[in-house]
Design a protein around this motif. Structure first.
Motif, mmCIF file in Angstrom:
data_model
loop_
_atom_site.group_PDB
_atom_site.id
_atom_site.type_symbol
_atom_site.label_atom_id
_atom_site.label_comp_id
_atom_site.label_asym_id
_atom_site.label_seq_id
_atom_site.Cartn_x
_atom_site.Cartn_y
_atom_site.Cartn_z
ATOM 1 N N TYR A 65 -35.304 -16.730 42.404
ATOM 2 C CA TYR A 65 -35.648 -17.820 43.499
ATOM 3 C C TYR A 65 -35.180 -19.315 43.068
ATOM 4 C CZ TYR A 65 -39.198 -21.264 44.703
ATOM 5 O OH TYR A 65 -39.734 -22.484 45.294
ATOM 6 N N GLU A 66 -34.864 -19.345 41.544
ATOM 7 C CA GLU A 66 -34.008 -20.804 41.391
ATOM 8 C C GLU A 66 -32.757 -21.016 42.083
ATOM 9 O OE1 GLU A 66 -34.114 -24.102 38.571
ATOM 10 O OE2 GLU A 66 -35.517 -23.110 39.554
ATOM 11 N N ASP A 67 -31.994 -19.869 42.304
ATOM 12 C CA ASP A 67 -30.745 -19.659 43.140
ATOM 13 C C ASP A 67 -30.861 -19.896 44.389
ATOM 14 O OD1 ASP A 67 -29.375 -19.261 40.577
ATOM 15 O OD2 ASP A 67 -28.950 -17.190 40.908
ATOM 16 N N ALA A 68 -31.826 -19.423 45.138
ATOM 17 C CA ALA A 68 -32.063 -19.154 46.390
ATOM 18 C C ALA A 68 -32.572 -20.734 46.899
ATOM 19 C CB ALA A 68 -33.154 -18.491 46.746
ATOM 20 N N ILE A 69 -33.608 -21.423 46.143
ATOM 21 C CA ILE A 69 -33.974 -22.544 46.580
ATOM 22 C C ILE A 69 -32.896 -23.607 46.325
ATOM 23 C CG2 ILE A 69 -35.013 -23.416 44.437
ATOM 24 C CD1 ILE A 69 -37.356 -24.358 46.228
ATOM 25 N N TYR A 70 -32.115 -23.637 45.326
ATOM 26 C CA TYR A 70 -30.881 -24.394 45.158
ATOM 27 C C TYR A 70 -30.039 -24.436 46.430
ATOM 28 C CZ TYR A 70 -27.474 -27.479 43.190
ATOM 29 O OH TYR A 70 -26.437 -28.205 43.108
ATOM 30 N N GLU A 71 -29.608 -23.040 46.873
ATOM 31 C CA GLU A 71 -28.774 -22.780 47.825
ATOM 32 C C GLU A 71 -29.102 -23.172 48.952
ATOM 33 O OE1 GLU A 71 -26.458 -19.035 50.070
ATOM 34 O OE2 GLU A 71 -26.551 -19.050 47.601
ATOM 35 N N ALA A 72 -30.535 -23.132 49.497
ATOM 36 C CA ALA A 72 -31.035 -23.576 50.677
ATOM 37 C C ALA A 72 -31.232 -25.091 50.826
ATOM 38 C CB ALA A 72 -32.247 -22.564 50.898
ATOM 39 N N MET A 111 -23.747 -13.627 50.185
ATOM 40 C CA MET A 111 -25.000 -13.703 50.982
ATOM 41 C C MET A 111 -26.116 -14.251 50.288
ATOM 42 S SD MET A 111 -27.071 -10.180 52.299
ATOM 43 C CE MET A 111 -28.149 -9.945 50.901
ATOM 44 N N SER A 112 -26.927 -15.187 51.080
ATOM 45 C CA SER A 112 -28.009 -15.934 50.385
ATOM 46 C C SER A 112 -29.141 -15.386 50.766
ATOM 47 C CB SER A 112 -28.047 -17.283 51.201
ATOM 48 O OG SER A 112 -28.262 -17.274 52.442
ATOM 49 N N ILE A 113 -30.092 -15.269 49.738
ATOM 50 C CA ILE A 113 -31.468 -14.872 49.995
ATOM 51 C C ILE A 113 -32.462 -15.924 50.499
ATOM 52 C CG2 ILE A 113 -33.692 -13.961 48.716
ATOM 53 C CD1 ILE A 113 -31.375 -12.593 46.711
ATOM 54 N N ASP A 114 -33.261 -15.616 51.378
ATOM 55 C CA ASP A 114 -34.183 -16.541 51.801
ATOM 56 C C ASP A 114 -35.076 -16.926 50.714
ATOM 57 O OD1 ASP A 114 -36.732 -17.920 53.187
ATOM 58 O OD2 ASP A 114 -36.714 -16.382 54.874
ATOM 59 N N PRO A 115 -35.616 -18.303 50.412
ATOM 60 C CA PRO A 115 -36.209 -18.829 49.274
ATOM 61 C C PRO A 115 -37.944 -18.221 49.609
ATOM 62 C CG PRO A 115 -35.112 -20.620 50.061
ATOM 63 C CD PRO A 115 -34.606 -19.566 51.007
ATOM 64 N N ARG A 116 -38.049 -18.020 50.665
ATOM 65 C CA ARG A 116 -39.434 -17.515 50.582
ATOM 66 C C ARG A 116 -39.777 -16.032 50.257
ATOM 67 N NH1 ARG A 116 -38.755 -20.963 54.624
ATOM 68 N NH2 ARG A 116 -40.057 -22.504 55.141
ATOM 69 N N GLN A 157 -41.844 -14.844 46.951
ATOM 70 C CA GLN A 157 -42.801 -13.670 46.973
ATOM 71 C C GLN A 157 -42.317 -12.515 45.875
ATOM 72 O OE1 GLN A 157 -45.410 -13.064 48.930
ATOM 73 N NE2 GLN A 157 -45.923 -11.295 47.833
ATOM 74 N N SER A 158 -41.264 -12.413 45.806
ATOM 75 C CA SER A 158 -40.653 -11.343 44.827
ATOM 76 C C SER A 158 -40.942 -11.925 43.405
ATOM 77 C CB SER A 158 -39.314 -11.005 44.962
ATOM 78 O OG SER A 158 -38.819 -10.478 45.928
ATOM 79 N N LEU A 159 -40.929 -13.217 43.113
ATOM 80 C CA LEU A 159 -41.567 -13.762 41.777
ATOM 81 C C LEU A 159 -42.949 -13.704 41.618
ATOM 82 C CD1 LEU A 159 -41.141 -15.540 39.358
ATOM 83 C CD2 LEU A 159 -40.991 -17.530 40.687
ATOM 84 N N THR A 160 -43.510 -14.145 42.784
ATOM 85 C CA THR A 160 -45.118 -13.811 42.769
ATOM 86 C C THR A 160 -45.565 -12.330 42.526
ATOM 87 O OG1 THR A 160 -45.436 -15.483 44.349
ATOM 88 C CG2 THR A 160 -47.399 -14.240 44.054
ATOM 89 N N THR A 161 -45.067 -11.471 43.230
ATOM 90 C CA THR A 161 -45.357 -10.249 42.761
ATOM 91 C C THR A 161 -44.814 -9.781 41.271
ATOM 92 O OG1 THR A 161 -44.664 -9.413 45.124
ATOM 93 C CG2 THR A 161 -44.663 -7.780 43.278
ATOM 94 N N ALA A 162 -43.695 -10.215 40.733
ATOM 95 C CA ALA A 162 -43.313 -9.859 39.421
ATOM 96 C C ALA A 162 -44.504 -10.745 38.507
ATOM 97 C CB ALA A 162 -41.859 -10.558 38.965
ATOM 98 N N LEU A 163 -44.928 -11.856 38.598
ATOM 99 C CA LEU A 163 -45.827 -12.514 37.660
ATOM 100 C C LEU A 163 -47.178 -11.731 37.800
ATOM 101 C CD1 LEU A 163 -45.270 -16.204 38.829
ATOM 102 C CD2 LEU A 163 -45.074 -15.067 36.346
ATOM 103 N N GLU A 164 -47.524 -11.277 38.971
ATOM 104 C CA GLU A 164 -48.697 -10.380 39.211
ATOM 105 C C GLU A 164 -48.723 -9.215 38.405
ATOM 106 O OE1 GLU A 164 -49.296 -9.981 43.558
ATOM 107 O OE2 GLU A 164 -50.303 -12.008 43.500
ATOM 108 N N GLU A 165 -47.502 -8.410 38.451
ATOM 109 C CA GLU A 165 -47.173 -7.230 37.656
ATOM 110 C C GLU A 165 -47.012 -7.467 36.062
ATOM 111 O OE1 GLU A 165 -43.701 -5.452 39.296
ATOM 112 O OE2 GLU A 165 -44.758 -5.001 41.244
ATOM 113 N N HIS A 166 -46.814 -8.612 35.733
ATOM 114 C CA HIS A 166 -46.786 -8.823 34.289
ATOM 115 C C HIS A 166 -48.059 -9.233 33.669
ATOM 116 C CE1 HIS A 166 -46.186 -11.729 30.837
ATOM 117 N NE2 HIS A 166 -45.435 -10.998 30.575
#
Length: 90
Positions: free
Chosen positions: A48-55, A1-6, A10-19
Motif C-alpha cells: 500500500y505504501e509503495d502504491a500510494i507513493y507511486e500514484a 507494473m503499478s498497483i492501484d492504491p485502492r 483493500q488488501s491491507l484492510t483484509t490483512a488487518l481483519e484477518e490479524h
C-alpha cells in the motif's frame, strides 16, 4: 507494473481483519496463525505504501519495524524494553 492504491488498501484492510481474527483465536504464545497474520499485515502495508507513493507521491505516517534492526538499535542506544516511555506532544 503499478498497483492501484485502492486495491492495495483493500488488501491491507483484509490483512488487518484477518490479524484481528487470528489474535482473538490465539492458542498461546507463538501461535503460527497470529505470526502469519502479523507478517501479512506488514507485507500488505508495504505494498500500500509503495502504491500510494507511486500514484500520488504521498506516504502514510506509519512505519514497519524490523525486529532484528530494533534489537540492534536498542543495544547501541542503551534503551531498555522494560523502560516506560512517555509521548510528549508540543
Amino acid at each position: 507494473m503499478s498497483i492501484d492504491p485502492r486495491v492495495a488498501l483493500q488488501s491491507l484492510t483484509t490483512a488487518l481483519e484477518e490479524h484481528l481474527i487470528a489474535a482473538s483465536n490465539r492458542r498461546g504464545d507463538g501461535d503460527p496463525a497470529v505470526e502469519a497474520a502479523f507478517f501479512a499485515v506488514a507485507d500488505a502495508f508495504e505494498v500500500y505504501e509503495d502504491a500510494i507513493y507511486e500514484a500520488y507521491s504521498e506516504v502514510t505516517p506509519l512505519q514497519v519495524f524490523d525486529d532484528e534492526e530494533d534489537e540492534d538499535e536498542d543495544e547501541e542506544s542503551g534503551v531498555d524494553d522494560d523502560e516506560d516511555l512517555e509521548i510528549v506532544e508540543d
